[in-house]
Design an enzyme around this catalytic site. Structure first.
Site, PDB file in Angstrom:
ATOM      1  N   GLN A 137      32.662  44.477  46.685  1.00 43.63           N
ATOM      2  CA  GLN A 137      31.925  43.355  46.386  1.00 43.63           C
ATOM      3  C   GLN A 137      31.550  43.454  45.051  1.00 43.63           C
ATOM      4  O   GLN A 137      30.937  42.119  44.620  1.00 43.63           O
ATOM      5  CB  GLN A 137      31.274  42.972  47.525  1.00 43.63           C
ATOM      6  CG  GLN A 137      31.715  42.435  49.025  1.00 43.63           C
ATOM      7  CD  GLN A 137      30.977  42.117  50.070  1.00 43.63           C
ATOM      8  OE1 GLN A 137      29.814  42.907  50.010  1.00 43.63           O
ATOM      9  NE2 GLN A 137      31.109  41.239  50.813  1.00 43.63           N
ATOM     10  N   GLN A 138      31.320  44.350  44.393  1.00 37.31           N
ATOM     11  CA  GLN A 138      30.665  44.533  43.218  1.00 37.31           C
ATOM     12  C   GLN A 138      31.579  44.753  41.933  1.00 37.31           C
ATOM     13  O   GLN A 138      31.152  45.034  41.127  1.00 37.31           O
ATOM     14  CB  GLN A 138      29.610  45.918  43.246  1.00 37.31           C
ATOM     15  CG  GLN A 138      28.660  45.755  44.336  1.00 37.31           C
ATOM     16  CD  GLN A 138      27.860  47.140  44.442  1.00 37.31           C
ATOM     17  OE1 GLN A 138      27.780  47.713  43.411  1.00 37.31           O
ATOM     18  NE2 GLN A 138      27.374  47.418  45.724  1.00 37.31           N
ATOM     19  N   CYS A 139      32.708  44.315  42.439  1.00 41.81           N
ATOM     20  CA  CYS A 139      33.735  44.370  41.030  1.00 41.81           C
ATOM     21  C   CYS A 139      33.933  45.692  40.525  1.00 41.81           C
ATOM     22  O   CYS A 139      34.263  46.045  39.428  1.00 41.81           O
ATOM     23  CB  CYS A 139      33.428  43.354  40.108  1.00 41.81           C
ATOM     24  SG  CYS A 139      33.381  41.635  40.583  1.00 41.81           S
ATOM     25  N   THR A 140      33.846  46.648  41.358  1.00 40.44           N
ATOM     26  CA  THR A 140      33.970  48.136  40.822  1.00 40.44           C
ATOM     27  C   THR A 140      35.379  48.603  41.087  1.00 40.44           C
ATOM     28  O   THR A 140      35.785  49.568  40.539  1.00 40.44           O
ATOM     29  CB  THR A 140      32.839  49.001  41.460  1.00 40.44           C
ATOM     30  OG1 THR A 140      32.998  48.927  43.113  1.00 40.44           O
ATOM     31  CG2 THR A 140      31.561  48.590  41.000  1.00 40.44           C
ATOM     32  N   VAL A 141      36.194  47.980  41.948  1.00 35.39           N
ATOM     33  CA  VAL A 141      37.452  48.144  42.382  1.00 35.39           C
ATOM     34  C   VAL A 141      38.361  47.242  41.651  1.00 35.39           C
ATOM     35  O   VAL A 141      38.233  45.907  41.960  1.00 35.39           O
ATOM     36  CB  VAL A 141      37.769  47.792  43.849  1.00 35.39           C
ATOM     37  CG1 VAL A 141      39.041  48.457  44.063  1.00 35.39           C
ATOM     38  CG2 VAL A 141      36.795  49.012  44.782  1.00 35.39           C
TER      39      VAL A 141
END
Length: 320
Positions: A137-141
């Protein structure tokens, strides 16, 4: 970063944070281009503000799981010393877009108003986006090829801008500049037979891509006068000069208690006073994101929108 409660009541931590601010400020001051590639939304706020205050070219790249955004931020705003306000600037830009720039150019594919930044479409100030969120959800993937695609587009955008023809000095001094920071944004290829704006072709404002569809689109949007990162009131506050919207938030006694001038750039004279005013502004923004919303007028705008919605929901059919 806004929404990250740093150094509450800790003088040593406050000094460390402000030293980090000074280091970033010095780096931006001594470079021509800034690539903004940080992870969270709020981490992009301070570099965006600094570049707007220093009129530095900033190329921003942001990633989702299978989507990306590459954009160039617009030119910085003036310090208010005899310059037209943003509404007048927008009207003048719209007039140029309709009538041409005096050289017969009327290309509808060029967007000629001052370009917006990463935060100009927001109606809320950036906050802590890492709280109570999983990694995905933190745009790290992201998909494996997304970062190289966005990074390559960011570099190409910068190179094309650096090859733009010299334009008027952003400071109004009349000397040419080749940074391309004020180059109009292209939203489509030039008309048939027309020359592109740079030797390397068009330069858009925003490139938005979707890897799931292998699609890419060009967008352009103007700077928002109530933006929490590049509006005149926020930029002037960072410069240590306060500003009308900022000054209205505090009484004179309150403003003096935090050494923050609510008046104008004339009131704050020395570099030390400007620095103190800047630091007070930044610490307030770091501690409470709603501070920026109040300063720029977003809070008032949302309240007016809520009132209008409530009035509009009334109906003559309701006869309780």
């Amino acid at each position: 970063m806004p929404g990250h409660h740093a150094c509450d009541g800790d003088d040593e931590e406050t000094k460390r944070v402000l030293k980090d601010v000074d280091d970033i400020d010095a780096l931006i001051e001594t470079h021509d281009v800034v690539f903004l590639l940080t992870d969270t939304r709020e981490s992009r706020w301070l570099p965006t503000l600094m570049c707007a205050a220093k009129n530095k070219l900033l190329i921003n790249a942001a990633l989702g799981f299978d989507s990306y955004l590459v954009m160039r931020h617009g030119a910085g705003v003036g310090d208010g010393d005899g310059e037209a306000d943003e509404e007048e600037e927008e009207e003048a830009a719209e007039s140029r877009g309709k009538d041409g720039d005096g050289d017969g150019e009327t290309d509808a594919s060029l967007f000629k108003r001052r370009l917006g930044c990463y935060f100009c479409n927001d109606v809320m100030a950036p906050g802590n986006s890492t709280r109570d969120r999983t990694l995905d959800q933190q745009c790290t993937v992201t998909r494996p090829g997304l970062a190289p695609i966005a990074g390559a587009l960011a570099v190409e955008m910068m190179v094309a801008l650096r090859h733009a023809p010299p334009g008027p000095d952003p400071g109004g001094g009349g000397a040419p500049t080749a940074t391309g920071i004020r180059l109009p944004a292209s939203t489509a290829p030039p008309p048939l037979g027309a020359d592109p704006p740079t030797p390397l072709g068009i330069v858009p404002h925003q490139v938005r891509g979707q890897l799931a569809e292998y699609a890419q689109r060009l967008f352009a949007a103007p700077a928002y006068p109530k933006c929490t990162a590049c509006s005149r009131v926020v930029v002037n506050a960072y410069r240590g000069g306060g500003g009308a919207g900022v000054g209205e938030m505090k009484t004179e006694a309150e403003a003096r208690s935090i050494h923050w001038s609510p008046y104008d750039r004339v009131r704050v004279k020395t570099e030390a006073e400007r620095r103190e005013a800047r630091n007070a502004f930044l610490m307030s923004a770091f501690r409470d994101p709603t501070f920026l919303e109040d300063a720029t007028g977003l809070t008032e705008m949302r309240a007016a929108a809520d009132d209008a919605e409530w009035v509009g929901s009334d109906s003559d059919a309701d006869d309780f």
